[in-house]
Design a protein around this motif. Structure first.
Motif, mmCIF file in Angstrom:
data_model
loop_
_atom_site.group_PDB
_atom_site.id
_atom_site.type_symbol
_atom_site.label_atom_id
_atom_site.label_comp_id
_atom_site.label_asym_id
_atom_site.label_seq_id
_atom_site.Cartn_x
_atom_site.Cartn_y
_atom_site.Cartn_z
ATOM 1 N N ILE A 178 22.442 58.254 57.467
ATOM 2 C CA ILE A 178 21.486 58.595 56.406
ATOM 3 C C ILE A 178 21.723 57.703 55.195
ATOM 4 O O ILE A 178 20.792 57.295 54.514
ATOM 5 C CB ILE A 178 21.628 60.091 56.031
ATOM 6 N N ASN A 179 22.988 57.393 54.949
ATOM 7 C CA ASN A 179 23.305 56.538 53.809
ATOM 8 C C ASN A 179 23.069 55.063 54.089
ATOM 9 O O ASN A 179 23.433 54.207 53.295
ATOM 10 C CB ASN A 179 24.748 56.762 53.369
ATOM 11 N N ARG B 48 16.181 67.362 59.635
ATOM 12 C CA ARG B 48 16.452 66.071 60.277
ATOM 13 C C ARG B 48 15.195 65.227 60.363
ATOM 14 O O ARG B 48 15.253 63.996 60.262
ATOM 15 C CB ARG B 48 17.065 66.282 61.658
ATOM 16 N N LEU B 51 14.529 63.633 57.041
ATOM 17 C CA LEU B 51 15.429 62.510 56.796
ATOM 18 C C LEU B 51 15.138 61.333 57.721
ATOM 19 O O LEU B 51 15.831 60.325 57.676
ATOM 20 C CB LEU B 51 16.870 62.955 56.994
ATOM 21 N N MET B 53 15.784 61.277 60.780
ATOM 22 C CA MET B 53 16.897 61.140 61.709
ATOM 23 C C MET B 53 16.488 61.650 63.078
ATOM 24 O O MET B 53 17.242 61.630 64.025
ATOM 25 C CB MET B 53 18.099 61.953 61.214
ATOM 26 N N LYS B 77 15.175 51.979 53.732
ATOM 27 C CA LYS B 77 16.411 51.889 52.961
ATOM 28 C C LYS B 77 16.232 52.190 51.466
ATOM 29 O O LYS B 77 17.026 52.929 50.896
ATOM 30 C CB LYS B 77 17.080 50.532 53.175
ATOM 31 N N ARG B 80 16.137 55.887 51.158
ATOM 32 C CA ARG B 80 17.334 56.604 51.596
ATOM 33 C C ARG B 80 18.238 56.978 50.431
ATOM 34 O O ARG B 80 18.829 58.045 50.421
ATOM 35 C CB ARG B 80 18.124 55.758 52.598
ATOM 36 N N GLN B 84 19.640 62.844 49.808
ATOM 37 C CA GLN B 84 20.967 63.073 50.380
ATOM 38 C C GLN B 84 20.969 64.418 51.084
ATOM 39 O O GLN B 84 20.057 65.224 50.902
ATOM 40 C CB GLN B 84 22.024 63.060 49.279
ATOM 41 N N ILE B 85 22.003 64.659 51.858
ATOM 42 C CA ILE B 85 22.079 65.933 52.567
ATOM 43 C C ILE B 85 23.477 66.514 52.474
ATOM 44 O O ILE B 85 24.468 65.768 52.409
ATOM 45 C CB ILE B 85 21.632 65.783 54.047
ATOM 46 N N PRO B 107 28.342 56.211 50.107
ATOM 47 C CA PRO B 107 26.974 55.988 49.623
ATOM 48 C C PRO B 107 26.930 54.957 48.499
ATOM 49 O O PRO B 107 26.051 54.090 48.481
ATOM 50 C CB PRO B 107 26.542 57.364 49.099
ATOM 51 N N GLN B 110 27.240 51.452 49.645
ATOM 52 C CA GLN B 110 26.060 50.994 50.352
ATOM 53 C C GLN B 110 24.946 50.562 49.401
ATOM 54 O O GLN B 110 24.239 49.604 49.656
ATOM 55 C CB GLN B 110 25.575 52.131 51.269
ATOM 56 N N TYR B 111 24.810 51.268 48.285
ATOM 57 C CA TYR B 111 23.643 51.033 47.413
ATOM 58 C C TYR B 111 24.020 50.422 46.073
ATOM 59 O O TYR B 111 23.208 50.403 45.159
ATOM 60 C CB TYR B 111 22.904 52.353 47.179
#
Lengths: 282, 253
Positions: A178-179, B48, B51, B53, B77, B80, B84-85, B107, B110-111
């Motif tokens: 998800i990230n 899900r 998201l 997913m 992206k 995203r 968050q979850i 996280p 990543q960002y």
């Protein structure tokens, strides 16, 4: 209990096998390397007049039937036997891990293709592959190592895959996805720490088997070729003199037994350390 | 302003009744929207799907008025980082082999290029982790521990800290208190309420516990067998026109 992402040996509980194994393997490695840097005798120089001598100051373990110093050959043989086993093992591990990771993570068609390839390799017993390769490419330690790598990488790929398959289901991998973490990052950061232990256990238990295999094949003449010193080959060379000078066979035989025994002890130790049940208890 | 709009979302697992059946709702910025229903009614599947997913069969999802149901992973992206979850079971949501700080930083790592944090500030990893742990009222030295070395309530706070670390717009809370004891439950709910105000978050609060949902949410949706059967604001909870199933849930709690 303190633990590590790649768990280091935890010596809280005294593990005499591990201590023995570590010390002994350290001594062997040191001896083998000492021989590498400092040789009193040429391991391949023959001296027919000085053959089959008993122990002396000049030759601490005597000489073989061609007058070569047994101690020198034993040490260099160790380098050959342990070195080539380790090399084959590491190669198998490093081929198996990425295959298993990708297969378990991607699943689906990638997994099926990878696993069918693996099954293909798995169908051949290691001895058969080694004999076939020796027949096709000629006997030699290199071909023997190739045969071992060809057979052994599969079991690492399968081990890694099964661990990854169970981990990928868990929420932390979902969170990572998800990230937006890439597959490579998830494998490296989140999955590799889970497989290191399992791989280390299997590798340390495999090392003994590979040493035995290489010695056995050298013994029957499909491994190391004369005059290269190798423990299995030395056993074979000394066969005709078993009655007159049994120690010529005892030295390399003992070396094999002891090294295999201690690598197995280390393997047991790693297995206890990385016990899956222990993780559950945590 | 609508933050998340879902229209006619349907998800059917192979050969079976729909797990999510024609679900439509709207989540406004800054609100906490509750979603109640019994186990297996499709709440988590819906989460899900939101998201992305889990693939779904039909329907549309708009996040900040962008349709996101057709986007591929690369196009997703930028969105995203805004969703968050927090999962039900914090033990599974944290990698047991990683230290807390290494899980927390994921996280942000990543960002980091596209983030503009207003509440937190990143100077170093250690300092950032410390800020996050402080925000969820945990001891700041927890970062060097492993998940199995801390309690269940603390673990759930860590996963909340991870979710808020990049200051998202929306956090999906999928039964965040279900695996906690009553005291930790209360504390976590209070913390979530506070964080929503300080960080201006929106929640989709999923739970089977109507008491927790009604405490947290301004609006409540009731889901049964994949369908949304009732939607109402908190003040309407005990109103006469509630669906019989909702009344049943109310009578239990």
């Amino acid at each position: 209990m303190k633990s590590f992402s790649i768990r280091l040996p935890n010596m809280k509980k005294y593990h005499w096998q591990a201590t023995f194994g570590f010390i002994f393997l350290a001594v062997v490695t040191a001896a083998v390397f000492y021989a590498f840097f400092y040789l009193r005798h040429d391991p391949t120089l023959t001296n027919l007049e000085g053959g089959l001598q008993g122990r002396s100051l000049q030759h601490p373990l005597g000489t073989d039937h061609l007058g070569r110093d047994v101690l020198t050959r034993l040490l260099l043989g160790g380098q050959q036997t342990i070195g080539s086993s380790l090399f084959a093992l590491i190669a198998a591990v490093f081929i198996g891990i990425p295959f298993g990771l990708v297969s378990g993570y991607k699943r689906g068609i990638v997994d099926r293709v990878f696993m069918r390839i693996a099954d293909g390799f798995l169908a051949f017993p290691d001895t058969i592959v080694a004999i076939v390769l020796a027949g096709l490419l000629g006997p030699g330690i290199g071909n023997l190592m190739l045969a071992i790598v060809m057979v052994k990488w599969v079991s690492y790929a399968r081990l890694v895959r099964s661990t990854v398959l169970s981990e990928v289901q868990k929420d932390y991998v979902l969170v990572a996805r998800i990230n937006g973490l890439s597959a490579g990052t998830i494998m490296r950061k989140h999955l590799v720490p889970h497989i290191i232990g399992h791989v280390l256990v299997m590798a340390s238990l495999d090392l003994g088997k590979i040493i035995l295999l290489i010695s056995a094949f050298s013994y029957i003449g499909l491994g190391a070729q004369p005059p290269t010193p190798e423990w299995g080959a030395m056993l074979n060379d000394s066969r005709p003199y078993f009655q007159s000078m049994p120690e010529l066979m005892i030295y390399p035989g003992l070396a094999i037994v002891i090294v295999v025994l201690f690598t197995n002890m280390l393997g047991d130790y790693f297995r206890d350390q990385f016990d899956v049940k222990r993780e559950v208890r945590q | 302003m609508s933050l998340l709009t879902v229209k006619h979302l349907t998800k059917i697992y192979k050969e079976g009744r729909p797990a999510v059946n024609n679900v439509s709702f709207e989540l406004k910025k800054g609100e906490c929207l509750g979603l109640v229903g019994e186990s297996g009614c499709g709440k988590s599947t819906l989460a899900r799907c939101l998201l992305r997913m889990e693939p779904f069969d039909s329907g549309a999802i708009y996040f900040k008025e962008h349709a996101i149901e057709q986007l591929n992973e690369r196009q997703l992206k930028p969105h995203r980082k805004n969703i968050q979850i927090v999962f039900q079971n914090p033990a599974a949501a944290l990698n047991p082999k990683l230290k807390i700080k290494d899980s927390l930083i994921d996280p942000y790592d990543q960002y980091r290029k596209e983030l503009h944090l207003s509440h937190f500030s990143y100077t170093s990893k250690e300092a950032f982790v410390k800020q996050l742990l402080e925000a969820v009222e945990l001891p700041t030295d927890l970062g060097d521990r492993y998940p199995h070395e801390i309690s269940g309530g603390q673990r759930q706070r860590v996963t909340i800290a991870r979710a808020i670390s990049i200051e998202p717009d929306l956090i999906i809370l999928d039964e965040p208190t279900a695996s906690l004891d009553v005291i930790s439950q209360g504390a976590v709910l209070r913390l979530l309420t506070e964080l929503r105000t300080t960080l201006r978050l929106s929640y989709l609060f999923i739970s089977h516990d109507l008491a927790a949902v009604s405490q947290m949410s301004q609006r409540i949706m009731v889901m049964k067998a994949g369908k949304l059967i009732d939607q109402f604001s908190r003040s309407q909870l005990f109103a006469e026109e509630r669906d019989p199933y909702t009344k049943e849930l109310i009578s239990i709690f």
